[in-house]
Write a protein that holds these residues in place. Sequence first.
Motif, PDB file in Angstrom:
ATOM      1  N   SER A 123      14.312  17.038  70.931  1.00  0.00           N
ATOM      2  CA  SER A 123      13.380  15.972  71.335  1.00  0.00           C
ATOM      3  C   SER A 123      11.958  16.516  71.424  1.00  0.00           C
ATOM      4  O   SER A 123      11.011  15.866  71.010  1.00  0.00           O
ATOM      5  CB  SER A 123      13.724  15.416  72.712  1.00  0.00           C
ATOM      6  OG  SER A 123      15.077  15.322  72.877  1.00  0.00           O
ATOM      7  N   ARG A 126      10.516  16.947  68.011  1.00  0.00           N
ATOM      8  CA  ARG A 126      10.304  15.643  67.351  1.00  0.00           C
ATOM      9  C   ARG A 126       9.076  14.909  67.863  1.00  0.00           C
ATOM     10  O   ARG A 126       8.254  14.444  67.092  1.00  0.00           O
ATOM     11  CB  ARG A 126      11.500  14.729  67.620  1.00  0.00           C
ATOM     12  CG  ARG A 126      12.602  14.964  66.659  1.00  0.00           C
ATOM     13  CD  ARG A 126      13.613  13.871  66.803  1.00  0.00           C
ATOM     14  NE  ARG A 126      14.841  14.332  66.205  1.00  0.00           N
ATOM     15  CZ  ARG A 126      15.918  13.597  66.128  1.00  0.00           C
ATOM     16  NH1 ARG A 126      15.933  12.380  66.616  1.00  0.00           N
ATOM     17  NH2 ARG A 126      16.999  14.082  65.569  1.00  0.00           N
ATOM     18  N   THR A 127       8.961  14.790  69.172  1.00  0.00           N
ATOM     19  CA  THR A 127       7.855  13.972  69.696  1.00  0.00           C
ATOM     20  C   THR A 127       6.501  14.645  69.452  1.00  0.00           C
ATOM     21  O   THR A 127       5.485  13.975  69.371  1.00  0.00           O
ATOM     22  CB  THR A 127       8.035  13.645  71.195  1.00  0.00           C
ATOM     23  OG1 THR A 127       8.236  14.854  71.912  1.00  0.00           O
ATOM     24  CG2 THR A 127       9.202  12.704  71.428  1.00  0.00           C
ATOM     25  N   GLU A 129       5.745  15.824  66.729  1.00  0.00           N
ATOM     26  CA  GLU A 129       5.438  15.359  65.368  1.00  0.00           C
ATOM     27  C   GLU A 129       5.366  13.830  65.329  1.00  0.00           C
ATOM     28  O   GLU A 129       5.476  13.232  64.270  1.00  0.00           O
ATOM     29  CB  GLU A 129       6.539  15.837  64.400  1.00  0.00           C
ATOM     30  CG  GLU A 129       6.659  17.342  64.274  1.00  0.00           C
ATOM     31  CD  GLU A 129       5.495  17.963  63.506  1.00  0.00           C
ATOM     32  OE1 GLU A 129       4.885  17.275  62.689  1.00  0.00           O
ATOM     33  OE2 GLU A 129       5.198  19.143  63.780  1.00  0.00           O
ATOM     34  N   ASN A 131       7.639  11.807  65.992  1.00  0.00           N
ATOM     35  CA  ASN A 131       8.902  11.235  65.524  1.00  0.00           C
ATOM     36  C   ASN A 131       9.647  10.783  66.778  1.00  0.00           C
ATOM     37  O   ASN A 131      10.145  11.611  67.535  1.00  0.00           O
ATOM     38  CB  ASN A 131       9.690  12.318  64.758  1.00  0.00           C
ATOM     39  CG  ASN A 131      11.092  11.851  64.400  1.00  0.00           C
ATOM     40  OD1 ASN A 131      11.511  10.745  64.779  1.00  0.00           O
ATOM     41  ND2 ASN A 131      11.813  12.679  63.666  1.00  0.00           N
ATOM     42  N   SER A 133      12.331   8.832  66.875  1.00  0.00           N
ATOM     43  CA  SER A 133      13.703   8.391  66.577  1.00  0.00           C
ATOM     44  C   SER A 133      14.695   9.069  67.532  1.00  0.00           C
ATOM     45  O   SER A 133      14.484  10.212  67.954  1.00  0.00           O
ATOM     46  CB  SER A 133      14.024   8.785  65.132  1.00  0.00           C
ATOM     47  OG  SER A 133      15.395   8.998  64.993  1.00  0.00           O
TER      48      SER A 133
END
Length: 330
Positions: A123, A126-127, A129, A131, A133
Motif C-alpha cells: 500500500s 502504491r499510494t 505513485e 495508485n 487500487s
Amino acid sequence: MTKIAFFDTKEYDKKWFDKYVSDDEEITYFESRLKTRNAQVCQGFDVVIAFVNDELNADTIDAIADMGVKMIALRSAGFNNVDIKEATKKNIIVARVPAYSPYAVAEHATALLLASVRKLHHSYVRTREFNFSLNGLVGFDLHGKTMGIVGTGKIGCIFIDICKGFGMKVIAYDPYPKADLDCEYVSFEELCKSSDMISFHCPLTKENKHMVNDESIKNMKDGVVLINTSRGALVKSSALLKGLRSKKIGAAGLDVYEEEAGLFFEDKSNAILDHENEILTLLIAMPNVIVTSHQAFLTEEALQKIADTTLNNIRDFVNGREVVNRVQHD
Ligand code: NAI
C-alpha cells in the motif's frame, strides 16, 4: 581519565554515549569494526566498547592485551563474537548489557506481523505513485486466529499480551515453561500444526538451529505466517524459500537472517551481492516477505539503556566494584 575506544560506531550510538559520558571518560569513535588486522589502533586505550560484529577472537584479544586494554565492554546482550576464555587468560574483563528493551523487540514483531498480514508495504509504495487500487491487498483479521509463540521469556511474554489484546488465541512452546503464565503450552510439533501465525522469541542454541526446516514446515498450516525477530539460524533459509514458493507459507516477516553478518547494519545499496546472498536476494524479491535489518531493538529507550548500562559497567570496573554484568568463562 579512562580512555575508551568505541568500534562500529553508528550515529544513533554516538548520540546516547555522548550524552552519558562523564568528564573522567574520553571516548574515541571508530567507524570500522574491530578486527585482528586493525587492532593496533587500541594502543593507549584502557577499554574497548564493541558490538555484535566486532571480531574479538583470540588473536585480537592477544593484540589488545599487549597494548594495555583491560576491559571489553560489549554494548550487546550476546557475546558469541568474544573468545571469553582467551580474555580471562589475558586478564581482560568482559561485560555486556543483558537486557535493554523487550518492548522494542515485541513491538517490532507486531509491526512485521501487521505489515505482512495487511500488506502495508505494498500500500505504501502504491499510494506514493497515486495508485489507489485495492486489488491484491486483501488481508485477514487477526482476531480469533491462533498465534504460536516459541520462547516465553521477557520478549515472548510481552508479545503474548499484545496478541491477546488483538483477540488472538495464543499457544506457546518453551522447553522451560513458566508455571504462572496464562497461556497453553504445547509441543513444537503441535504448535506448528495448530498455528495460523508463528513468532520466534527464543535464543539460538545448538539444539534449535534450523528448527524451521522442510519437516517442520510440512507440519504447519497452509498459509502460515512466520515472524522471526530472534536469530536468523532458527530458520533454514532454503526451506523457507521452498515453503514460500510452494505457497505453504503465506508470508514471512524477518528481522534476522541466517547469514546476516557483513550485510545487516551496512549500506549495500550500491553493491552487487554475490551468489552467497542469493537466497536473501530471492526472499527480498518476494511480494509476501518483509525484511528489516536487525532493527527490532532500535528504539530511543533501548539505545539509552545500552549507553547507560555499558558506561556503568565500565565505571564498576574502573572504581574497583563488582562488575555485575561480567561475562565469565565457564
Ligand atoms: P529470555 O532469556 O528472557 O527468554 C528466552 C526464552 O526462550 C526463555 O523462556 C527460554 O526458556 C526459551 N527457550 C530456550 N531455548 C528454547 C528453545 N529451544 N525453544 C523455545 N524456547 C526456548 O530472552 P528475551 O530477552 O526474551 O530474548 C529472546 C531472543 O530475542 C534473544 O535470545 C535474541 O535472540 C532475540 N533478540 C533479538 C533482538 C533484535 O533486535 N532482533 C534484540 C534482543 C533480543
